[in-house]
Scaffold this active site. Structure first.
Site, PDB file in Angstrom:
ATOM      1  N   ARG A   1       0.828  -1.213   0.000  1.00  0.00           N
ATOM      2  CA  ARG A   1       0.000   0.000   0.000  1.00  0.00           C
ATOM      3  C   ARG A   1       0.859   1.258   0.000  1.00  0.00           C
ATOM      4  NH1 ARG A   1      -4.711  -2.330   4.113  1.00  0.00           N
ATOM      5  NH2 ARG A   1      -5.830  -3.438   2.447  1.00  0.00           N
TER       6      ARG A   1
ATOM      7  N   TYR B   1      -6.288  -1.116  -6.724  1.00  0.00           N
ATOM      8  CA  TYR B   1      -5.684  -2.322  -6.154  1.00  0.00           C
ATOM      9  C   TYR B   1      -4.994  -2.079  -4.816  1.00  0.00           C
ATOM     10  CZ  TYR B   1      -1.215  -1.261  -8.725  1.00  0.00           C
ATOM     11  OH  TYR B   1      -0.071  -0.716  -9.236  1.00  0.00           O
ATOM     12  N   GLU B   2      -4.648  -3.193  -4.165  1.00  0.00           N
ATOM     13  CA  GLU B   2      -4.113  -3.189  -2.794  1.00  0.00           C
ATOM     14  C   GLU B   2      -5.089  -2.554  -1.805  1.00  0.00           C
ATOM     15  OE1 GLU B   2      -1.857  -5.092  -2.384  1.00  0.00           O
ATOM     16  OE2 GLU B   2      -0.926  -5.194  -4.356  1.00  0.00           O
ATOM     17  N   GLY B   3      -6.376  -2.762  -2.041  1.00  0.00           N
ATOM     18  CA  GLY B   3      -7.412  -2.173  -1.209  1.00  0.00           C
ATOM     19  C   GLY B   3      -7.884  -0.874  -1.808  1.00  0.00           C
TER      20      GLY B   3
END
Length: 579
Positions: free
Chosen positions: A291, A430-432
């Site tokens: 992140r 992406y990545e949350g």
């Protein structure tokens, strides 16, 4: 011409003048990082990325990756050779553990390299970019056998890694995942299931790929409490090919150089990493690193777009200045005479330089946290969702604004700016997804601890505001007051209706991003005060621009939070459909 050069001077300014890296000799890994050494390292990173990686960017977008009938994948032309040069040069080992062949240098230097690589060719960076997080995960939770077997080759770059979380039906809700792992009774597990959106799931850069896979053990508890983490290599220690394969490559909007794979695990042999049913905690080591890395991608995309737009605006002669002209005999002036073009360029400059300082400051706090500094660790946790979400929001917005500078030329492939816009868009997802990051900030990092770390952060901003020069001090104090009042509103109203947290989370995340970047500008403006060289004057002017035009956004964001959730949740679900 690649349209980008490494911003080495600005990087060194932040490292030496704002963070004082050469003065932190007592901090682990910082001994020997004097100004001369920092200069050589940053110059070396910049040259490598400019000469070796940046020329791949247009090729990567045009060619993409190819999956063959046997499930193998070919990366764009030049990728294998560039990756071999990266491994030979050893840049990817900068921050990796010395005991397994890394250089053990501070995270702050690794962040510099991440920015340069992502600006040069983000599709290429998707392959080695996951290695620091993957090695940290195995280091923290893996058995000694797994560490000894896999870490030396991962650290050297001989093997690459992936993070295999997502399933088509589950998305962000990992508790719904179905991939299962059956114990074989010999310490290994048979992993079976389908994973999607796996960056670098298959490629031709390394002979082996180490997949870190989330799966369920038999009789595991429901939801996220029943998830375990497994190390599942493409090639087993005895040289046999594991029973896993790339089932397809996604056809994406951007990042075409990255092989985004659907992966099929058919009873593939894997080893448990960490404790059973505690896989999500182990995986979060890698996810948090990713992140922060994605936030750096936002900065890198904005920086590349800014450089292209400045070059175009300087050379493009169109329209005439509203006031006195430098050469009245010319048919037109450069785009830089137009205030609205300057508005876009100054916004981009203010974001990139301010946000660069913020991500490097946060990277230094990671180094402090590794040394046992609890406050630094708390601040990193607080800022991680902000850096990811605010950084990618503004990174994309900056790329779009720089495309606007080009006018119609920005919409065609010839100038390269439309590729940056397409490549930048995924960072918000992406990545949350960024909405998830905002909820993490408010629920986990603010409400759960009663605002303790938020107040610690506010105290740091207050100190910088007190020391800031005129023109920056008052706007920063006003924004800080907006943030403090918003925190108080959350603490007072989130309990009475849990939807109040969700309704205001995104605006609060953006507010902290605006404030944190302004905090860095206060530090830089203070440094520039009283100096009379071109670099310092540019810093002063850009700091004032940010204070006048960006910091006032917090007042609007505060009103959005205080609007609460009542009206937002009032429309019945069926009313959203068009009749």
């Amino acid at each position: 011409m690649t349209g980008w050069t490494a911003p080495v001077r600005d990087t060194l300014f932040v490292l030496t003048e704002i963070l004082g890296v050469p003065d932190q000799q007592a901090l682990h890994g910082y001994d020997g990082l004097d100004a001369t050494t920092l200069d050589a390292l940053c110059e070396g990173m910049g040259r490598f990325c400019e000469d070796v990686i940046a020329p791949l960017n247009r090729v990567a977008d045009a060619q993409g990756c190819t999956r063959h009938a046997d499930g193998s994948v070919t990366t764009p032309q030049g990728f294998p050779e560039a990756y071999a040069m990266l491994v030979e040069a050893g840049w990817q080992t900068l921050t990796l553990p010395e005991q397994y062949g890394g250089q053990g240098m501070p995270h702050v230097l690794g962040t510099v390299f991440e920015e340069y690589m992502n600006s040069a060719c983000p599709g290429f960076m998707m392959y080695p970019g996951i290695l620091p997080g993957a090695t940290s995960t195995v280091m923290a939770a893996g058995s000694e056998h797994l560490k000894d077997t896999y870490l030396p080759k991962m650290v050297s770059g001989e093997w690459l890694a992936t993070m295999a979380l997502t399933e088509a039906h589950a998305g962000t809700d990992l508790g719904l995942m179905r991939t299962r792992a059956e114990p074989r009774g010999n310490g290994t597990y048979a992993v079976t299931g389908e994973k999607i959106f796996i960056s670098g799931g298959e490629h031709d850069l390394t002979a082996n790929i180490v997949h870190l896979v989330l799966a369920r053990l038999p009789d595991a508890p429901a939801g996220s409490r029943g998830i375990s983490l497994f190390l599942v290599p493409k090639v087993l220690p005895d040289g046999e090919r594991n029973t896993l394969a790339c089932a397809g490559i996604e056809h994406k909007m951007g990042l075409n150089g990255s092989a985004t794979c659907a992966m099929h695990f058919d009873g593939a042999t894997g080893w448990l990493v960490g404790e059973a049913n505690a896989g999500l905690g182990a995986m979060f080591i890698m996810m948090n690193a990713a992140r922060l890395g994605v936030g750096v991608q936002g900065l890198a995309n904005a920086e590349h777009a800014y450089q292209r737009a400045v070059s175009y605006a300087t050379e493009r002669m169109q329209g005439r200045a509203a006031g006195p002209r430098s050469d009245p005999d010319e048919a037109a002036d450069s785009l830089l005479v137009h205030p609205d073009v300057r508005r876009m360029l100054m916004d981009a400059r203010a974001f990139t330089e301010g946000f660069r300082a913020l991500v490097l400051w946060t990277a230094m706090q990671i180094d402090r946290a590794h040394g046992g500094d609890a406050e630094a660790d708390a601040l990193v946790g607080f800022l991680t969702p902000v850096i990811k979400a605010y950084g990618t929001d503004r990174g994309f917005e900056t790329a779009v604004a720089m495309q606007q500078v080009f006018g119609g030329h920005g919409y065609v492939k010839e100038w390269g700016i439309e590729q940056i816009v397409r490549d930048a868009r995924i960072g918000m997802i992406y990545e949350g997804a960024n909405g998830v990051q905002a909820m993490d900030l408010v629920n986990r990092k603010v409400l759960r601890e009663g605002g303790k770390t938020a107040r610690l952060f506010f105290d740091l901003v207050e100190k910088a505001a007190y020391e800031a020069p005129d023109g920056v001090r008052r706007p920063l104090r006003d924004s800080l007051e907006d943030a403090r009042l918003t925190l108080a509103w959350f603490l007072a109203h989130a309990g009475e209706d849990p939807d109040n947290a969700g309704a205001g989370a995104y605006a609060f995340m953006q507010m902290i991003g605006v404030l944190a970047t302004g905090w860095m500008w206060a530090k830089m403006a203070r440094w520039a005060e009283g100096r009379d060289d071109d670099f310092a004057r540019a810093k002063s002017i850009t700091a004032r621009h940010y204070a006048e035009r960006a910091l006032p956004e917090t007042a609007v964001l505060r009103r959005r939070v205080e609007a609460g959730s009542e009206n937002l949740m009032a429309l019945p679900a069926e009313a959203f459909a068009r009749s």
